[in-house]
Design a protein around this motif. Structure first.
Motif, PDB file in Angstrom:
ATOM      1  N   ALA A  96      -5.221   6.145   2.562  1.00  0.00           N
ATOM      2  CA  ALA A  96      -3.893   6.046   2.903  1.00  0.00           C
ATOM      3  C   ALA A  96      -3.970   4.832   2.265  1.00  0.00           C
ATOM      4  O   ALA A  96      -4.321   4.203   3.545  1.00  0.00           O
ATOM      5  N   GLN A 156       3.179   6.153  -0.053  1.00  0.00           N
ATOM      6  CA  GLN A 156       1.825   5.502   0.500  1.00  0.00           C
ATOM      7  C   GLN A 156       1.068   6.353  -0.320  1.00  0.00           C
ATOM      8  O   GLN A 156       1.043   7.642  -1.621  1.00  0.00           O
ATOM      9  N   VAL A 158      -2.484   7.665  -1.882  1.00  0.00           N
ATOM     10  CA  VAL A 158      -3.994   8.784  -1.047  1.00  0.00           C
ATOM     11  C   VAL A 158      -4.777   8.860  -2.074  1.00  0.00           C
ATOM     12  O   VAL A 158      -4.594   9.389  -3.056  1.00  0.00           O
TER      13      VAL A 158
END
Length: 169
Positions: A96, A156, A158
């Motif tokens: 991430a 984020q 990922v």
């Protein structure tokens, strides 16, 4: 003394402490985690202020805070509350990458000696790139017996476990 790990070539086979390797597919929208509590001391508060050169009278001047300040005592810098609050639930996932923060709000003041804890909740996930999706989690930081003092959303990117399954057809 015998070295239990004498071969550096084998060190990569040992799991990294305090790291996770979950993927986009592993995120469960609605899942929450809660941190341990942590009391914010004067020393670390002042170290943070010095490090970031934040010497505002509300955080660094006891006499100002008592005599002229709105709260009658010194505050902990909001940036420090943000940093510690998020750090309390940081998972150090190797898949991430931070994309940014939205909706950051300092809701109530935090004072030297207050104890904080955090709750992180997985809010959403959306395919974004060929090899990574976008994930959003909320962070709520509470002080003492549960008063909300900070809210933000962390975005984020990922990695996908299986990038091919996320390609648009």
């Amino acid at each position: 003394m015998r070295n239990p790990n004498p071969d550096p070539k084998l060190h990569n086979n040992i799991p990294i402490w305090n790291a996770e390797n979950w993927f986009y597919e592993d995120i469960e929208v609605g899942k929450s985690i809660r941190s341990i509590r942590r009391t914010l001391s004067e020393g670390e508060s002042m170290q943070f202020n010095a490090l970031v050169q934040d010497m505002h009278p509300y955080v660094a001047d006891e006499l100002f805070a008592k005599r002229e300040g709105l709260f009658g005592k010194r505050l902990v810098a909001g940036a420090f509350v943000f940093s510690v609050g998020l750090g309390l639930v940081a998972t150090n996932c190797v898949n991430a990458f931070s994309y940014g923060y939205d909706k950051l709000r300092f809701i109530k003041p935090v004072f030297i000696g207050d104890t904080i804890y955090s709750i992180k909740t997985d809010l959403s996930k959306t395919p974004k790139y060929e090899d990574m999706g976008l994930y959003t989690a909320s962070y709520e930081v509470f002080k003492n017996d549960g008063e909300l003092v900070l809210y933000c959303e962390h975005l984020q990117t990922v990695k996908y476990k299986d990038p091919k399954s996320h390609l648009k057809k």
